[in-house]
Design an enzyme around this catalytic site. Sequence first.
Site, PDB file in Angstrom:
ATOM      1  N   LYS A  68     -30.291   1.448  21.171  1.00 35.12           N
ATOM      2  CA  LYS A  68     -29.900   0.727  19.313  1.00 35.12           C
ATOM      3  C   LYS A  68     -31.615  -0.247  20.394  1.00 35.12           C
ATOM      4  O   LYS A  68     -32.450  -1.194  19.911  1.00 35.12           O
ATOM      5  CB  LYS A  68     -29.725  -0.237  19.071  1.00 35.12           C
ATOM      6  CG  LYS A  68     -29.725  -1.378  18.095  1.00 35.12           C
ATOM      7  CD  LYS A  68     -28.391  -2.332  17.399  1.00 35.12           C
ATOM      8  CE  LYS A  68     -28.788  -3.495  16.832  1.00 35.12           C
ATOM      9  NZ  LYS A  68     -28.471  -3.355  15.758  1.00 35.12           N
ATOM     10  N   ARG A  94     -31.333  -2.942   9.012  1.00 36.74           N
ATOM     11  CA  ARG A  94     -31.233  -2.715  10.090  1.00 36.74           C
ATOM     12  C   ARG A  94     -30.521  -4.392  10.586  1.00 36.74           C
ATOM     13  O   ARG A  94     -31.341  -4.815  11.195  1.00 36.74           O
ATOM     14  CB  ARG A  94     -32.562  -2.388  11.162  1.00 36.74           C
ATOM     15  CG  ARG A  94     -32.545  -0.721  10.731  1.00 36.74           C
ATOM     16  CD  ARG A  94     -32.511   0.414  11.522  1.00 36.74           C
ATOM     17  NE  ARG A  94     -32.039   1.368  11.289  1.00 36.74           N
ATOM     18  CZ  ARG A  94     -31.728   2.762  11.147  1.00 36.74           C
ATOM     19  NH1 ARG A  94     -30.818   2.682  11.936  1.00 36.74           N
ATOM     20  NH2 ARG A  94     -32.435   3.542  10.560  1.00 36.74           N
ATOM     21  N   HIS A 112     -31.612 -13.034   0.699  1.00 37.18           N
ATOM     22  CA  HIS A 112     -30.718 -12.472   0.477  1.00 37.18           C
ATOM     23  C   HIS A 112     -30.847 -12.718  -1.013  1.00 37.18           C
ATOM     24  O   HIS A 112     -30.376 -13.790  -1.746  1.00 37.18           O
ATOM     25  CB  HIS A 112     -29.257 -12.897   1.099  1.00 37.18           C
ATOM     26  CG  HIS A 112     -28.151 -12.089   1.175  1.00 37.18           C
ATOM     27  ND1 HIS A 112     -27.445 -10.969   1.264  1.00 37.18           N
ATOM     28  CD2 HIS A 112     -27.353 -12.316  -0.202  1.00 37.18           C
ATOM     29  CE1 HIS A 112     -26.706 -10.366   1.082  1.00 37.18           C
ATOM     30  NE2 HIS A 112     -26.275 -10.957  -0.064  1.00 37.18           N
TER      31      HIS A 112
HETATM   32  C1  GRF Z   1     -33.933  -7.785  -1.492  1.00 39.21           C
HETATM   33  O1  GRF Z   1     -33.220  -7.841  -2.741  1.00 39.21           O
HETATM   34  C2  GRF Z   1     -33.546  -8.555  -0.719  1.00 39.21           C
HETATM   35  O2  GRF Z   1     -33.157  -9.471  -1.072  1.00 39.21           O
HETATM   36  C3  GRF Z   1     -32.855  -7.823   0.134  1.00 39.21           C
HETATM   37  O3  GRF Z   1     -33.882  -6.839  -0.187  1.00 39.21           O
HETATM   38  C4  GRF Z   1     -34.074  -6.349  -1.276  1.00 39.21           C
HETATM   39  C5  GRF Z   1     -35.615  -6.015  -0.668  1.00 39.21           C
HETATM   40  O4  GRF Z   1     -36.562  -6.003  -1.969  1.00 39.21           O
HETATM   41  N1  GRF Z   1     -32.320  -8.525   1.595  1.00 39.21           N
HETATM   42  P1  GRF Z   1     -37.998  -5.443  -1.513  1.00 39.21           P
HETATM   43  O5  GRF Z   1     -38.163  -4.301  -0.890  1.00 39.21           O
HETATM   44  O6  GRF Z   1     -38.297  -6.881  -0.879  1.00 39.21           O
HETATM   45  O7  GRF Z   1     -38.353  -4.686  -2.852  1.00 39.21           O
END
Ligand code: GRF
Length: 205
Positions: A68, A94, A112
């Site tokens: 990693k 990751r 998130h």
């Molecule tokens: C989003 O829902 C974000 O909150 C999460 O991963 C998803 C990514 O979606 N961390 P995208 O690839 O930007 O459409």
Amino acid sequence: MENLKNIAVLASGNGSNFQAIVEAVKRGKIKAQLKLLVSDNPEAYCLQRAAKAKVKAFIADRRDFSAKGDFEEQIILKLKSEKIGLIVLAGFMRLLSAEFIRKYRGRILNIHPSLLPAFKGARAIKDAFDYGAKVSGVTVHFVDEETDHGPIILQEPLKIKTGWGLKELEKNIHSLEHKIYPRAISLFLKGRLRLEGRKVRILKP
Ligand code: GRF
């Protein structure tokens, strides 16, 4: 020299948040250069979005590295060569090592799709839906060594309407993300986020 106004987005999949950032930069809502998209997935759709938007893309395929640390080292070298000051995680699948996070402490943001600390993890939208939550939402936070844990910058709630299926919830969560992430990035770039312990104070303009 690293420049805070040089942004790299790290993404593994669809890249709709990357796209929202591309557009916010174009409209001048985010006053910075979107210098780089980094993806660990050579098949990711976000790479096509980057090509279309003429944003430089860098692929670091985890399978090409036995450790990693070597994988992250490649990414760091690229970030350094592009003088990246701000790292924006947008569906990057990751976990970054503590060492990586220490190098860019206070300069890595994540989004998130829930109201943290509820529904941490990679399936937050489905988890909230299956749990029968009546309200969920979106959180933008600084990244620290713990997953989905760092100081919260912005949060926006979303009422889950009776009758919504998972698809509707996903759609509504994503459109909220596309509004809130550019806003958080812009606050960061304007120097309006002050970290006080694990609290983020938003300063007046
Ligand atoms: C989003 O829902 C974000 O909150 C999460 O991963 C998803 C990514 O979606 N961390 P995208 O690839 O930007 O459409």
